[in-house]
Design an enzyme around this catalytic site. Sequence first.
Site, PDB file in Angstrom:
ATOM      1  N   LEU A   8       0.822  -1.207   0.000  1.00 57.80           N
ATOM      2  CA  LEU A   8       0.000   0.000   0.000  1.00 57.80           C
ATOM      3  C   LEU A   8       0.854   1.254   0.000  1.00 57.80           C
ATOM      4  O   LEU A   8       1.673   1.471   0.884  1.00 57.80           O
ATOM      5  CB  LEU A   8      -0.926  -0.004   1.219  1.00 57.80           C
ATOM      6  CG  LEU A   8      -1.883   1.175   1.341  1.00 57.80           C
ATOM      7  CD1 LEU A   8      -2.857   1.197   0.168  1.00 57.80           C
ATOM      8  CD2 LEU A   8      -2.634   1.119   2.663  1.00 57.80           C
ATOM      9  N   ASP A   9       0.633   2.112  -1.018  1.00 61.13           N
ATOM     10  CA  ASP A   9       1.304   3.412  -1.151  1.00 61.13           C
ATOM     11  C   ASP A   9       2.826   3.303  -1.171  1.00 61.13           C
ATOM     12  O   ASP A   9       3.527   4.248  -0.819  1.00 61.13           O
ATOM     13  CB  ASP A   9       0.882   4.358  -0.012  1.00 61.13           C
ATOM     14  CG  ASP A   9      -0.568   4.808  -0.155  1.00 61.13           C
ATOM     15  OD1 ASP A   9      -1.108   4.711  -1.271  1.00 61.13           O
ATOM     16  OD2 ASP A   9      -1.148   5.256   0.851  1.00 61.13           O
ATOM     17  N   GLU A  10       3.350   2.160  -1.587  1.00 62.22           N
ATOM     18  CA  GLU A  10       4.801   1.968  -1.607  1.00 62.22           C
ATOM     19  C   GLU A  10       5.310   1.509  -2.966  1.00 62.22           C
ATOM     20  O   GLU A  10       6.414   0.995  -3.083  1.00 62.22           O
ATOM     21  CB  GLU A  10       5.219   0.969  -0.520  1.00 62.22           C
ATOM     22  CG  GLU A  10       4.952   1.460   0.908  1.00 62.22           C
ATOM     23  CD  GLU A  10       5.452   0.493   1.961  1.00 62.22           C
ATOM     24  OE1 GLU A  10       6.146  -0.484   1.599  1.00 62.22           O
ATOM     25  OE2 GLU A  10       5.142   0.718   3.149  1.00 62.22           O
TER      26      GLU A  10
END
EC number: 3.5.1.10
Length: 282
Positions: free
Chosen positions: A225-227
């Site tokens: 997530l978001d990486e």
Amino acid sequence: MTTNEFIVSLSCPDRPGIVHAVSGALLSAGCNITESQQFESPETHNFFMRIAVATAQDIDAVRNALGPVRDEFGMELGITAAGSRVTTLIMVSKEGHALNDLLFAQRAGTLPVEIPVIVSNHLDLKPMADFHGIEFIHIPVTAATKAQAEAQLLALVDEHNIELVVLARYMQILSDDLCRALSGRAINIHHSFLPSFKGAKPYHQAHARGVKLIGATAHYVTADLDEGPIIEQEVIRVDHARTAGQFVAMGRDVEGRTLTRAVAWHAERRVMLDGYRTVVFS
């Protein structure tokens, strides 16, 4: 005589002779190189290149000329017409600032995408889609219907021959299976703070902690997530005189600009993946 313009993008393990071989193949197809950028990654030892060419030949002739070079060097090779529009599906929830920036840039001719459909888990932004004459499809998402909703999304991707999916403040976490299905062709935007603030009202949290920099990160979607691999980032300075509401407004502006640049660079074939990083030819 008609002149065709193409963008050639390639990556492969680095070794001597790549540029010479590519240039020779392009010359054999009657290509004039009008722009060329290259990069050799010191960490992965992969070679990346983006070339703009002009020629009287068609795309098949250029592709056939580069075929033996691609096979010899084990390249990932892409050839597209310069300025061609990337068919794009946009996903949104309730906030419309990022969507508005994308639609404005597309209408102004500065964003080379074609947007046949907008998908949302809410109805709030349907009027914006209607104003721009774009089909709006409401796909509600609950824990019980998540798998069905994602299957419906993938069906739309296939139906419209979607090349890129853009999450323009779409406030749902995609499943690992969907992230894999869209690998390398889905872009997300999120706020960037130091320190990190998660959950509800992140700009208000940042304001309460006296943050001096706010910004946004556009990245490829992965199961982390978001990486995912970062395409573009922007930060701006703020100070104690700004209200929490001003933080929100300024943050929305940064998010819209950052996402639009990332989508434009992807559409122009300027972004290439190098493991968990990106190579971006500006």
